[in-house]
Design a protein around this motif. Structure first.
Motif, mmCIF file in Angstrom:
data_model
loop_
_atom_site.group_PDB
_atom_site.id
_atom_site.type_symbol
_atom_site.label_atom_id
_atom_site.label_comp_id
_atom_site.label_asym_id
_atom_site.label_seq_id
_atom_site.Cartn_x
_atom_site.Cartn_y
_atom_site.Cartn_z
ATOM 1 N N TYR A 193 0.824 -1.205 0.000
ATOM 2 C CA TYR A 193 0.000 0.000 0.000
ATOM 3 C C TYR A 193 0.866 1.266 0.000
ATOM 4 O O TYR A 193 1.948 1.288 0.570
ATOM 5 C CB TYR A 193 -0.818 0.049 1.288
ATOM 6 C CG TYR A 193 -2.240 -0.449 1.187
ATOM 7 C CD1 TYR A 193 -2.990 -0.273 0.034
ATOM 8 C CD2 TYR A 193 -2.840 -1.070 2.278
ATOM 9 C CE1 TYR A 193 -4.296 -0.699 -0.022
ATOM 10 C CE2 TYR A 193 -4.153 -1.504 2.224
ATOM 11 C CZ TYR A 193 -4.881 -1.312 1.069
ATOM 12 O OH TYR A 193 -6.168 -1.728 1.013
ATOM 13 N N HIS A 194 0.326 2.308 -0.629
ATOM 14 C CA HIS A 194 0.855 3.653 -0.430
ATOM 15 C C HIS A 194 -0.337 4.518 -0.056
ATOM 16 O O HIS A 194 -1.486 4.124 -0.256
ATOM 17 C CB HIS A 194 1.486 4.194 -1.712
ATOM 18 C CG HIS A 194 2.772 3.524 -2.077
ATOM 19 N ND1 HIS A 194 3.932 3.757 -1.389
ATOM 20 C CD2 HIS A 194 3.069 2.614 -3.031
ATOM 21 C CE1 HIS A 194 4.905 3.027 -1.918
ATOM 22 N NE2 HIS A 194 4.405 2.313 -2.908
ATOM 23 N N ASN A 195 -0.069 5.673 0.488
ATOM 24 C CA ASN A 195 -1.153 6.620 0.781
ATOM 25 C C ASN A 195 -0.662 8.020 0.433
ATOM 26 O O ASN A 195 -0.067 8.714 1.253
ATOM 27 C CB ASN A 195 -1.553 6.533 2.252
ATOM 28 C CG ASN A 195 -2.747 7.410 2.576
ATOM 29 O OD1 ASN A 195 -3.088 8.335 1.831
ATOM 30 N ND2 ASN A 195 -3.395 7.154 3.682
ATOM 31 N N ILE A 220 2.378 6.436 4.612
ATOM 32 C CA ILE A 220 2.936 5.183 5.121
ATOM 33 C C ILE A 220 4.461 5.220 5.092
ATOM 34 O O ILE A 220 5.117 4.758 6.008
ATOM 35 C CB ILE A 220 2.423 3.980 4.295
ATOM 36 C CG1 ILE A 220 0.886 3.973 4.326
ATOM 37 C CG2 ILE A 220 2.987 2.670 4.824
ATOM 38 C CD1 ILE A 220 0.254 2.996 3.373
ATOM 39 N N HIS A 221 5.028 5.782 4.018
ATOM 40 C CA HIS A 221 6.485 5.818 3.875
ATOM 41 C C HIS A 221 6.954 7.264 3.982
ATOM 42 O O HIS A 221 6.851 8.027 3.016
ATOM 43 C CB HIS A 221 6.886 5.210 2.532
ATOM 44 C CG HIS A 221 6.305 3.834 2.325
ATOM 45 N ND1 HIS A 221 5.243 3.596 1.495
ATOM 46 C CD2 HIS A 221 6.618 2.654 2.906
ATOM 47 C CE1 HIS A 221 4.938 2.298 1.544
ATOM 48 N NE2 HIS A 221 5.750 1.712 2.399
ATOM 49 N N MET A 275 9.144 9.153 1.348
ATOM 50 C CA MET A 275 8.705 9.392 -0.036
ATOM 51 C C MET A 275 8.365 10.859 -0.273
ATOM 52 O O MET A 275 7.603 11.453 0.469
ATOM 53 C CB MET A 275 7.488 8.520 -0.375
ATOM 54 C CG MET A 275 7.831 7.058 -0.579
ATOM 55 S SD MET A 275 6.387 6.050 -0.913
ATOM 56 C CE MET A 275 5.950 6.570 -2.564
ATOM 57 N N CYS A 303 3.790 10.437 1.229
ATOM 58 C CA CYS A 303 3.080 9.188 1.487
ATOM 59 C C CYS A 303 2.921 9.049 2.996
ATOM 60 O O CYS A 303 3.881 9.217 3.742
ATOM 61 C CB CYS A 303 3.858 8.012 0.921
ATOM 62 S SG CYS A 303 3.133 6.429 1.347
#
Ligand SMILES: [Cu+2]
Lengths: 405, 214
Positions: free
Chosen positions: B109-111, B150-151, B154, B148
């Protein structure tokens, strides 16, 4: 007119938020170094949390404060380093008023440090050694202030039971009613926060399954002091593991188990004659599920735990929670969590059968707003109610302002 | 490389109607900042991880002709993909009104979200195979920082421009902007969020102007 001033303020805020983000991005670049053709990379980052708690006495959860309104600032620093593509190191150090919110003076600690080796690119095997969060359950990946939708932990990670790790109860009465005689931190929850105990772990991924097992120097219920390898060696290790299954990206299911002695060394002299620490263990079984899609995230954890208690027998408890978070707008989110912990009976011929702690239910409501991608404000209200015994209530109101860099 | 070719193609294609009357060329070089520091991924609580390191993307500049140009009737849809835990491309210049797709090419997943004043959005978490691919229309001028949820490492940029005449430099800073209309304009070189250099230019048909941004 009012509206115009408001929109002007909003515009100013937006513009300055953009500048703040830009500043933090630059700081991030300044705090990242690389050498040897990018083969060594390191990044320093952190969070500054300003928390205020207001509650009734006795303070709920792991909060230890005789004042009803507690201000709890915390500076956390992380170091992440990558050597080549297979070695990773991280550490977390904190400056605060104690591992859990308390009215103590300032202290500085190295809470986590770990070296990780991933020999294969596909992630089938990872070895980690150091002092780091447990592999059990699904709360750990979101336990830090920026990721956690709430300010505190789910009930099972912070509700103090009648278990005491520093001394054995001298009777069943002493075990069940110890709360009236001992200080708050004489007791232990089923899992103490993220359980940053020391040890090694082996983990990996095989297709849709993942696994993680760890050998730690302290049980899940053990207190932060017991996690240090200097304080507590590996004579009585705890073994824990989690088996995970991801049918797709949206779902994450897991089964956890843990087993190990929970008494600290100083309890040895209080144990029945001929017994030692290794004879009294904490057993935990856990089931967890997580779901995420678009702006919704849901987590559920169930825990069944058993403590072997000297002069009492087996003390069983069951705890669970259901937690959901929803992002209403890019910046505003809400969260709700329902927690419950139920306790079994303990018995002996003299006292008969009695529940070993009062059953508890708690509802947590939280709202969060991200002003920028580096600043976040969370507000939380919790209502806790004893569903057996005296039926005491506690209301907790908390606010947390986090700046991450 | 293919991406750059595509960009060229897109830039040329999108200005075709105007280009019939426009034939001036500007070329030159932009002094690019030192290479970015290599990103570090925080994977402290992601104990089940793959090996590998994040790729380092070299800094590039965007050179564009500033001025009041007629709005283009149809703009091609652009893409910013998430691949190997980075945005590809890391910098995308688009004319205002462009629709950008955000395909997730990773198995995780990315967000993607942005809090930039020019565009505020949060795409949420979506699976790689989900259709339609989430999109956003960039209808306000300015710089949009993509992140992102989540990351943390990024970072991507979309530069929303008021002009159909723009081009990305290569990694050495060289650029060539062709099919420009004759007249007096300002040529700008966007280098990073704080640095945009500019020079006045007078363009004449069938003439190639050489401009360097030191
Ligand atoms: Cu991501």
């Amino acid at each position: 007119m009012k509206l115009r001033v408001l929109s002007l303020c909003a515009f100013a805020c937006t513009a300055c938020a953009f500048d703040i983000d830009d500043f933090f991005d630059r700081l991030d670049t300044a705090l990242t170094i690389s050498a040897f053709h990018d083969n060594l990379r390191a990044r320093l980052s952190g969070t500054l949390d300003l928390e205020i708690y207001h509650f009734e006495q006795p303070a709920p959860g792991l909060i230890d404060s005789s004042i009803d309104t507690l201000f709890n600032p915390r500076l956390t620093l992380f170091l992440d380093a990558q050597v080549g593509s297979h070695i990773y190191f991280f550490s977390q150090s904190r400056l605060d008023r104690g591992f859990d919110p308390s009215d103590n003076g300032a202290q500085i600690r190295l809470d986590e440090y770990a070296l990780r080796v991933t020999p294969w690119d596909d992630g089938r095997l990872t070895l980690q050694i150091g002092k780091f969060a447990t592999v059990v359950g699904n709360w750990i990946p979101r336990h830090l202030s920026w990721e956690n939708p709430f300010i505190n932990a789910p009930l099972v990670y912070e509700n103090l039971t009648s278990i005491r790790d520093k001394s054995a109860p001298f009777s069943l009465f002493d075990f069940v009613y110890g709360f009236y005689y001992y200080q708050k931190y004489a007791f232990n929850p089923v899992i103490w926060g993220p359980s940053y105990a020391s040890g090694i772990s082996v983990s990996g991924r095989l297709d849709r399954f993942d696994y993680a097992v760890e050998m730690k120097n302290a049980s899940l219920s053990s207190r932060p002091e017991s996690w240090n390898v200097t304080e507590n060696g590996f004579e009585h290790p705890t073994f824990s593991g989690r088996l995970g299954f991801r049918p797709n990206e949206a779902w994450n299911l897991g089964f956890s188990a843990s087993e190990g002695p929970y008494f600290r060394r100083e309890a040895e002299t209080t144990l029945p004659p001929g017994r030692d620490i290794g004879d009294y263990r904490e057993f935990v079984l856990g089931q967890d599920a997580g779901f995420a899609w678009r702006h919704v995230q849901v987590w559920v954890e169930f825990y069944e735990a058993r403590f072997e208690v000297p002069r009492v027998g087996n003390a069983d408890t069951f705890a669970y929670y259901v937690e959901a978070k929803y992002k209403f707008t890019p910046q505003f989110f809400g969260a709700i969590r329902w927690n419950q912990q139920l306790f079994g009976d303990v018995s002996n011929p003299d006292s008969g059968s009695v529940r070993w702690s009062d059953d508890l239910a708690r509802i947590d409501l939280a709202a969060g707003y991200r002003f920028t991608s580096h600043t976040q404000l969370k507000l939380q209200y919790s209502y806790q109610h004893e569903t057996t015994g005296q039926g005491r209530d506690n209301h907790l109101v908390a606010a947390q302002l986090t700046t991450r860099f | 490389m293919r991406l750059r070719g595509l960009l060229w193609f897109n830039a040329v294609f999108s200005i075709m109607p105007v280009a019939l009357w426009a034939s001036a060329v500007v070329e030159g070089r932009v002094e690019l900042p030192k290479s970015h520091t290599a990103p570090v991924q925080a994977k402290r609580y992601e104990i089940v991880t793959k090996g590998g390191v994040l790729s380092t993307q070299p800094p590039l500049a965007v050179v564009y002709l500033d001025g009041a140009f007629p709005k283009l009737a149809s703009l091609p849809t652009k893409q910013v993909a998430q691949k190997d835990l980075t945005f590809v491309p890391a910098l995308l210049p688009v004319p205002v009104g462009t629709k950008v797709e955000f395909p997730n090419l990773d198995e995780t997943y990315h967000n993607i979200f942005s809090y930039s004043p020019a565009k505020r959005f949060d795409l949420g978490r979506y699976r790689p195979e989900e259709r339609p691919i989430p999109t956003q229309v960039f209808d306000k001028l300015g710089l949009v920082t993509l992140r992102c949820d989540i990351h943390e490492h990024m970072r991507g940029l979309i530069l929303v421009l008021n002009t159909p005449y723009f081009v990305m430099t290569d990694t050495d800073g060289h650029f060539r902007l062709s099919g420009l209309p004759a007249g007096r304009y300002t040529l700008k070189a966007w280098i990073d969020s704080r640095t945009t250099r500019e020079k006045p230019v007078e363009l004449k048909n069938d003439q190639t102007l050489h401009i360097d941004f030191p």
